[in-house]
Design a protein around this motif. Structure first.
Motif, PDB file in Angstrom:
ATOM      1  N   GLU A  61      15.036  13.162   4.197  1.00  0.00           N
ATOM      2  CA  GLU A  61      14.978  14.597   4.466  1.00  0.00           C
ATOM      3  C   GLU A  61      13.558  15.065   4.764  1.00  0.00           C
ATOM      4  O   GLU A  61      13.366  16.176   5.249  1.00  0.00           O
ATOM      5  CB  GLU A  61      15.540  15.369   3.276  1.00  0.00           C
ATOM      6  N   LEU A  62      12.578  14.241   4.437  1.00  0.00           N
ATOM      7  CA  LEU A  62      11.185  14.619   4.650  1.00  0.00           C
ATOM      8  C   LEU A  62      10.693  14.071   5.981  1.00  0.00           C
ATOM      9  O   LEU A  62      10.911  12.901   6.303  1.00  0.00           O
ATOM     10  CB  LEU A  62      10.314  14.071   3.520  1.00  0.00           C
ATOM     11  N   GLY A  63      10.011  14.916   6.734  1.00  0.00           N
ATOM     12  CA  GLY A  63       9.418  14.475   7.987  1.00  0.00           C
ATOM     13  C   GLY A  63       7.911  14.438   7.895  1.00  0.00           C
ATOM     14  O   GLY A  63       7.305  14.923   6.927  1.00  0.00           O
ATOM     15  N   LEU A  64       7.283  13.854   8.890  1.00  0.00           N
ATOM     16  CA  LEU A  64       5.823  13.766   8.974  1.00  0.00           C
ATOM     17  C   LEU A  64       5.327  14.592  10.157  1.00  0.00           C
ATOM     18  O   LEU A  64       6.037  14.726  11.161  1.00  0.00           O
ATOM     19  CB  LEU A  64       5.385  12.315   9.128  1.00  0.00           C
ATOM     20  N   ALA A  65       4.123  15.121  10.060  1.00  0.00           N
ATOM     21  CA  ALA A  65       3.541  15.967  11.104  1.00  0.00           C
ATOM     22  C   ALA A  65       2.391  15.229  11.773  1.00  0.00           C
ATOM     23  O   ALA A  65       1.245  15.312  11.318  1.00  0.00           O
ATOM     24  CB  ALA A  65       3.069  17.293  10.511  1.00  0.00           C
ATOM     25  N   PRO A  66       2.646  14.496  12.862  1.00  0.00           N
ATOM     26  CA  PRO A  66       1.603  13.657  13.471  1.00  0.00           C
ATOM     27  C   PRO A  66       0.697  14.443  14.416  1.00  0.00           C
ATOM     28  O   PRO A  66       1.042  15.513  14.902  1.00  0.00           O
ATOM     29  CB  PRO A  66       2.418  12.622  14.246  1.00  0.00           C
ATOM     30  N   PRO A 394       0.767  18.195   1.122  1.00  0.00           N
ATOM     31  CA  PRO A 394       2.096  18.643   1.567  1.00  0.00           C
ATOM     32  C   PRO A 394       2.096  19.276   2.948  1.00  0.00           C
ATOM     33  O   PRO A 394       3.142  19.328   3.606  1.00  0.00           O
ATOM     34  CB  PRO A 394       2.508  19.650   0.486  1.00  0.00           C
ATOM     35  N   GLU A 395       0.943  19.761   3.414  1.00  0.00           N
ATOM     36  CA  GLU A 395       0.884  20.369   4.747  1.00  0.00           C
ATOM     37  C   GLU A 395       1.126  19.342   5.855  1.00  0.00           C
ATOM     38  O   GLU A 395       1.405  19.717   7.007  1.00  0.00           O
ATOM     39  CB  GLU A 395      -0.465  21.062   4.958  1.00  0.00           C
ATOM     40  N   LEU A 396       1.041  18.054   5.527  1.00  0.00           N
ATOM     41  CA  LEU A 396       1.290  17.005   6.513  1.00  0.00           C
ATOM     42  C   LEU A 396       2.750  16.569   6.547  1.00  0.00           C
ATOM     43  O   LEU A 396       3.119  15.668   7.293  1.00  0.00           O
ATOM     44  CB  LEU A 396       0.397  15.790   6.216  1.00  0.00           C
TER      45      LEU A 396
END
Length: 413
Positions: A61-66, A394-396
């Motif tokens: 459910e968690l995504g990453l912000a590349p 957590p902002e990432l």
């Protein structure tokens, strides 16, 4: 036991490319190699398996912000846990009798040492704390709340004398024997009668049988770290289980006593494992622990407990920098490690992942699992444009609404 001649003269007829590129591949190889009840003991959780399933599902459910550019050419993932410098933020969680491979915990200890990290050794382990510390000086010894206080003091003294660098306490064990799929058979001891009864299942996994035959050993289901100080025989797994069943559960005063006693004996750090609630985390801080592990014991404890990653951030936020926070439960790839660190963990502990590597290829298989995780961590750091795990936050992450499960938050918070 001497190696039978028939095994000493035979090369491994099932030799194959030992390397695997994912923990899932290690799991599949373990499934094919191990007798069905042995593999079943590794993968099964308690009751319906709700918690073990959520431990893994929550990470999806968690995504990453590349970032698309500005990536860092040099990246580092070194950190420390309870005073031990480690080369990656992954340590070996203490697990019970590791009869999936003849070398058991010693192979795991050597693999952890080769990759620059810590092993947690269960007091239900099949190898002694002395053997394991000799293989890896970065060993934390884990204890359940079993036996009387004098017995527990003796076990702490033995662990300290052996060279354990820290103590991990597991106090909330409440495993239910009821499993919807049935509990795998675990014999009290492996003797001739047991081998005859289980021969049909073992015969279906000749590679596993061959492995033990080559070493001249049989799976060891005793707990040498629970041996009495007078040198008497080590209890079986079920003997150790009976001791736990008949020991009254601990109070918070008992937690403080255990931490203080270990400090008096060794002066070394103390970790409380199994924390899921904010109020429990705050009580642990009051008891003077050095670290807590946010954990539901891999789904083998109270079924219906939320995934560890769901309760991690509320706990980490509540204790701030007062104690170190690690997490275990559902880690299968490097990106899972990065997500846990971004939520506030200092490091993660792995259990099933390294046991599958151990079953698949012994010490080299455990090293392979750590290499897979290291590579995945590095790829995630690269993609998100950070140079160090210390920059993770957590902002990432892409976090869906309602993901966190803040349990036991005091009314005044």
């Amino acid at each position: 036991m001497a190696t039978p001649a028939i095994f000493s003269r035979i090369e491994n007829p099932w030799k194959q490319n030992p390397w695997f590129e994912a923990v899932a591949v290690a799991q599949e190889r373990a499934r094919k190699r191990l007798p069905k009840p042995v593999y079943g003991a590794l993968v099964a959780g308690s009751e319906r398996g709700q918690t073990i399933a959520d431990n893994q599902a929550a990470f999806t459910e968690l995504g990453l912000a590349p970032h698309v550019a500005g990536h860092r050419a040099d990246r580092t993932m070194a950190t420390s846990v309870m005073g031990q410098e480690i080369s990656l933020p992954v340590i070996m969680s203490p697990t019970g009798v590791q009869a999936v491979h003849p070398d058991g915990e010693v192979a795991v200890a050597r693999a952890a040492a080769a990759r620059g990290t810590v092993i947690g050794l269960s007091n239900f382990a099949s190898k002694s704390v002395e053997e394991v510390v000799a293989a890896n000086p970065q060993t934390f010894f884990q204890m359940y709340w079993t036996g009387d206080r004098d017995t527990m003091v003796q076990r702490m003294q033995r662990a300290h004398a052996a060279g354990a660098q820290g103590l991990i306490a597991t106090l909330d064990w409440s495993f239910s024997m009821g499993r919807d799929w049935g509990s795998p058979e675990i014999p009290e001891k492996v003797d001739l009668k047991t081998m005859v009864r289980m021969a049909p299942q073992v015969a279906l996994r000749p590679r596993w049988l061959w492995q033990f035959g080559r070493t001249g050993t049989i799976p060891d289901l005793t707990a040498p770290n629970l041996s009495p100080p007078d040198g008497g025989p080590a209890p079986t797994f079920f003997g150790a289980y009976y001791e736990w069943m008949t020991t009254p559960p601990p109070s918070w005063d008992d937690v403080a006593w255990m931490r203080e006693t270990w400090d008096q004996i060794s002066g070394r750090p103390f970790m409380l494992k199994g924390v899921c609630r904010v109020d429990d985390a705050l009580r642990a801080v009051d008891c003077g622990v050095a670290a807590i592990s946010v954990s539901n014991h891999g789904g083998n404890n109270l079924d219906g407990t939320p995934a560890s990653i769901r309760v991690l951030k509320p706990v980490a936020d509540a204790v701030g920098g007062q104690v170190e926070v690690v997490m275990d439960g559902g880690i299968r790839r490097g990106s899972d490690v990065v997500k846990a660190l971004a939520m506030g963990a200092r490091a993660v502990m792995i259990g099933r992942a390294y046991l599958w590597g151990l079953a698949a290829n012994g010490q080299a298989g455990v090293e392979n699992v750590l290499d897979v995780l290291r590579s995945g961590i590095d790829s995630a750091l690269l993609g998100m444009g950070v140079q160090s795990i210390d920059e993770l936050g957590p902002e990432l992450l892409v976090v869906p609404e309602g993901f966190h499960r803040p349990l036991g938050v005091p009314a005044s918070s």
